[in-house]
Scaffold this motif. Sequence first.
Motif, PDB file in Angstrom:
ATOM      1  N   HIS A 168      10.369  -2.686 -16.732  1.00 17.74           N
ATOM      2  CA  HIS A 168      10.761  -1.935 -18.284  1.00 17.74           C
ATOM      3  C   HIS A 168      10.826  -1.146 -17.703  1.00 17.74           C
ATOM      4  N   ASN A 169      10.016  -0.135 -18.062  1.00 19.96           N
ATOM      5  CA  ASN A 169      10.016   1.449 -18.141  1.00 19.96           C
ATOM      6  C   ASN A 169      11.362   1.747 -17.428  1.00 19.96           C
ATOM      7  N   PHE A 170      11.577   1.128 -16.208  1.00 14.46           N
ATOM      8  CA  PHE A 170      12.171   1.457 -15.314  1.00 14.46           C
ATOM      9  C   PHE A 170      13.787   1.661 -15.976  1.00 14.46           C
ATOM     10  N   LYS A 171      14.093   0.510 -16.319  1.00 17.94           N
ATOM     11  CA  LYS A 171      15.630  -0.435 -16.696  1.00 17.94           C
ATOM     12  C   LYS A 171      15.553   0.901 -18.415  1.00 17.94           C
ATOM     13  N   THR A 172      14.466   1.330 -18.893  1.00 20.73           N
ATOM     14  CA  THR A 172      14.619   2.019 -20.307  1.00 20.73           C
ATOM     15  C   THR A 172      14.428   3.781 -19.289  1.00 20.73           C
ATOM     16  N   GLY A 173      14.680   4.372 -18.577  1.00 17.28           N
ATOM     17  CA  GLY A 173      14.050   5.515 -18.752  1.00 17.28           C
ATOM     18  C   GLY A 173      13.220   6.156 -18.689  1.00 17.28           C
ATOM     19  N   ARG A 174      11.923   5.569 -18.975  1.00 25.73           N
ATOM     20  CA  ARG A 174      10.759   5.814 -19.170  1.00 25.73           C
ATOM     21  C   ARG A 174      10.030   6.924 -17.856  1.00 25.73           C
ATOM     22  N   LEU A 175      10.476   5.899 -16.168  1.00 24.76           N
ATOM     23  CA  LEU A 175      10.105   5.983 -15.183  1.00 24.76           C
ATOM     24  C   LEU A 175      11.636   6.905 -14.773  1.00 24.76           C
ATOM     25  N   ARG A 176      11.666   7.531 -13.762  1.00 29.97           N
ATOM     26  CA  ARG A 176      12.739   8.312 -12.903  1.00 29.97           C
ATOM     27  C   ARG A 176      12.434   7.622 -12.020  1.00 29.97           C
ATOM     28  N   VAL A 177      11.589   7.197 -11.077  1.00 24.69           N
ATOM     29  CA  VAL A 177      11.857   6.362  -9.628  1.00 24.69           C
ATOM     30  C   VAL A 177      10.397   5.349  -9.374  1.00 24.69           C
ATOM     31  N   HIS A 184       0.924  -1.203   0.056  1.00 25.55           N
ATOM     32  CA  HIS A 184      -0.034   0.076   0.261  1.00 25.55           C
ATOM     33  C   HIS A 184       1.149   1.245  -0.057  1.00 25.55           C
ATOM     34  N   GLY A 185       1.881   1.143   0.673  1.00 19.01           N
ATOM     35  CA  GLY A 185       2.522   2.118   0.503  1.00 19.01           C
ATOM     36  C   GLY A 185       3.568   2.369  -0.373  1.00 19.01           C
ATOM     37  N   ALA A 186       4.117   1.353  -1.242  1.00 20.31           N
ATOM     38  CA  ALA A 186       4.767   1.578  -1.982  1.00 20.31           C
ATOM     39  C   ALA A 186       3.297   2.569  -3.363  1.00 20.31           C
ATOM     40  N   ASP A 187       1.611   1.870  -3.766  1.00 18.21           N
ATOM     41  CA  ASP A 187       1.123   2.629  -4.155  1.00 18.21           C
ATOM     42  C   ASP A 187       1.507   3.802  -3.698  1.00 18.21           C
ATOM     43  N   LYS A 188       0.876   4.052  -3.050  1.00 16.06           N
ATOM     44  CA  LYS A 188       0.254   5.551  -1.782  1.00 16.06           C
ATOM     45  C   LYS A 188       1.940   6.357  -2.718  1.00 16.06           C
ATOM     46  N   ILE A 189       3.432   6.562  -2.428  1.00 16.77           N
ATOM     47  CA  ILE A 189       4.287   7.271  -2.532  1.00 16.77           C
ATOM     48  C   ILE A 189       3.983   7.374  -4.535  1.00 16.77           C
ATOM     49  N   ALA A 190       3.799   5.962  -5.000  1.00 17.96           N
ATOM     50  CA  ALA A 190       4.221   6.186  -6.502  1.00 17.96           C
ATOM     51  C   ALA A 190       3.311   7.349  -7.406  1.00 17.96           C
ATOM     52  N   LYS A 191       2.109   7.089  -6.488  1.00 12.01           N
ATOM     53  CA  LYS A 191       0.426   8.382  -6.840  1.00 12.01           C
ATOM     54  C   LYS A 191       1.042   9.556  -6.692  1.00 12.01           C
ATOM     55  N   GLN A 192       1.801   9.795  -4.844  1.00 17.86           N
ATOM     56  CA  GLN A 192       2.175  11.274  -5.233  1.00 17.86           C
ATOM     57  C   GLN A 192       3.571  11.622  -5.584  1.00 17.86           C
ATOM     58  N   LEU A 193       4.078  10.933  -6.285  1.00 14.06           N
ATOM     59  CA  LEU A 193       5.308  11.665  -6.774  1.00 14.06           C
ATOM     60  C   LEU A 193       4.182  12.003  -8.818  1.00 14.06           C
ATOM     61  N   THR A 194       3.935  10.660  -8.834  1.00 14.60           N
ATOM     62  CA  THR A 194       3.211  11.195 -10.136  1.00 14.60           C
ATOM     63  C   THR A 194       2.528  12.615 -10.284  1.00 14.60           C
ATOM     64  N   LYS A 195       1.889  12.767  -8.881  1.00  5.96           N
ATOM     65  CA  LYS A 195       0.930  13.959  -9.112  1.00  5.96           C
ATOM     66  C   LYS A 195       1.237  15.458  -9.228  1.00  5.96           C
ATOM     67  N   ALA A 196       3.622  14.837  -8.439  1.00  4.56           N
ATOM     68  CA  ALA A 196       4.305  15.904  -8.383  1.00  4.56           C
ATOM     69  C   ALA A 196       5.020  16.399  -9.690  1.00  4.56           C
ATOM     70  N   GLY A 197       4.517  15.422 -10.428  1.00  5.49           N
ATOM     71  CA  GLY A 197       4.885  15.918 -11.577  1.00  5.49           C
ATOM     72  C   GLY A 197       6.488  14.817 -12.169  1.00  5.49           C
ATOM     73  N   ILE A 198       6.247  14.021 -11.133  1.00  7.43           N
ATOM     74  CA  ILE A 198       7.649  12.580 -10.837  1.00  7.43           C
ATOM     75  C   ILE A 198       7.272  11.734 -11.678  1.00  7.43           C
ATOM     76  N   ARG A 199       8.039  11.353 -12.917  1.00  2.00           N
ATOM     77  CA  ARG A 199       7.293   9.754 -13.198  1.00  2.00           C
ATOM     78  C   ARG A 199       7.899   8.672 -12.457  1.00  2.00           C
ATOM     79  N   ALA A 200       5.956   8.363 -12.215  1.00  7.95           N
ATOM     80  CA  ALA A 200       6.374   6.825 -10.788  1.00  7.95           C
ATOM     81  C   ALA A 200       6.302   5.882 -10.944  1.00  7.95           C
ATOM     82  N   ASP A 201       6.226   4.856 -10.816  1.00 14.21           N
ATOM     83  CA  ASP A 201       5.614   3.455 -10.629  1.00 14.21           C
ATOM     84  C   ASP A 201       5.895   2.282  -9.256  1.00 14.21           C
ATOM     85  N   ALA A 202       5.194   1.717  -9.381  1.00 15.98           N
ATOM     86  CA  ALA A 202       5.188   0.293  -8.242  1.00 15.98           C
ATOM     87  C   ALA A 202       5.226  -0.630  -8.505  1.00 15.98           C
ATOM     88  N   LEU A 203       6.385  -0.921  -7.142  1.00 16.30           N
ATOM     89  CA  LEU A 203       6.381  -2.895  -7.941  1.00 16.30           C
ATOM     90  C   LEU A 203       6.802  -3.331  -6.978  1.00 16.30           C
TER      91      LEU A 203
END
Length: 445
Positions: free
Chosen positions: A288-297, A255-274
């Motif tokens: 894949h998106n993290f390895k290829t640089g599509r995600l910053r976090v 739950h914490g991972a999902d919450k943080i990823a959403k907060q960062l995305t809302k702040a304009g920082i490309r993020a996702d949870a795993l």
Amino acid sequence: MTFQELNLSESIIKALTEEGYTKPTPIQEEAIPIVLRKKDLLGCAQTGTGKTAAFSLPIIEHLLKDEPSGGYKHIRALILTPTRELAAQIDESISAYTRYTGIKHDVIFGGVSQHTQTLALRNGTDILIATPGRLLDLMNQGYVHIAHLQYFVLDEADRMLDMGFINDIKKIIRELPEERQTLFFSATMPPTIAKLADSLLTDPERVEITPVSTTAEKVKQAVFMVSKNDKPALLEYLLNLGNITRTLVFTRTKHGADKIAKQLTKAGIRADALHGDKSQQSRISALHNFKTGRLRVLVATDIASRGIDVDSLAYVINYDMPEMPETYVHRIGRTGRADKSGIAISFCSREEKENLRLINKVTNQNIPLVADHPFHLKESAHPPGPRGAGGNRGPRQQQGARSGNSNNNRKRPYSGGGNRRASSGSGSGHQHAGRQQGAASKAVE
């Protein structure tokens, strides 16, 4: 020493050269000759030391020279590993190593349809990489037979037990042929792991590269004391400094991972949870998106603390302090890999000070405290280190303790920008915030 000096075939050397491998890591240098002599091996090495090549390269060499046992379609080598991500990572590495050999390999794990996996197995394979649950399931259905297995690798054995796979592993072991070469790898070697190794191995040689619970030497570590409520703002603050690029963030809960990823995305920082509740396709996509640089976090639970190899990952942030010191070692081992340097930052609240004390004690260090940031818990003492000492303050820490970080400044809502003004229109406040940013930036460079 070079890979050529390890007496590997030209087809393997050619693939390694294309992958940019120049010289073997210490565990590869020690383990490969042992495995080439067809001796059982007990390997104790922390994550990120090059274990995959250490066991797969000599197995590939054997398969190139050995006659298949029991017919071509029988599995000749089995690599058992705890997580889907690690299984996929090993399969990717073996794909590179076998590029010019003609050796066939397949990977099976849960979370996806078994149909394509069973189709591949019908055509036969030389090397099978598998997670315990899916392997046992397909064995019970009659799709996988390991009676003619020549090589067996149990990778990340301690993680297997942590994840509750011990009964599945015992069932699989019962089906293994007596005549085989077994390679057993574990980052830690508690009594339960040692007992399992003893039951599997015959007169093994042991390779131990790094002492248990030792952090990677090339990883610069820092801890930020911060209240639990201020952690989201501190994370955003550090990411907005600009010098922190692609970052793996560890949290305690899904739950914490999902919450943080959403907060960062809302702040304009490309993020996702795993994490484990995500579908396999979502997990593959996020990684894949993290390895290829599509995600910053990428915000992950400890499912990603071992076996995830992301090229040139410079930053790991422990948003939540791990409860086990060994988990801390494996988390920060995601950076500083393959002779590269890395930075590991940990957020520690009042409630987590005991976790930090245990990490300091077990790893025999005092992780440096960074006090110069807007959310510092000024009143908290650095937890005692390995010998019960209070953790000597360095010049930066003393400066932070003397700085004018008032509670009012610390508690003022963070705007999300790179500079944090002490008060609108105040020159001195602006200069103070700039000093804070500069000090924090230097601390994590």
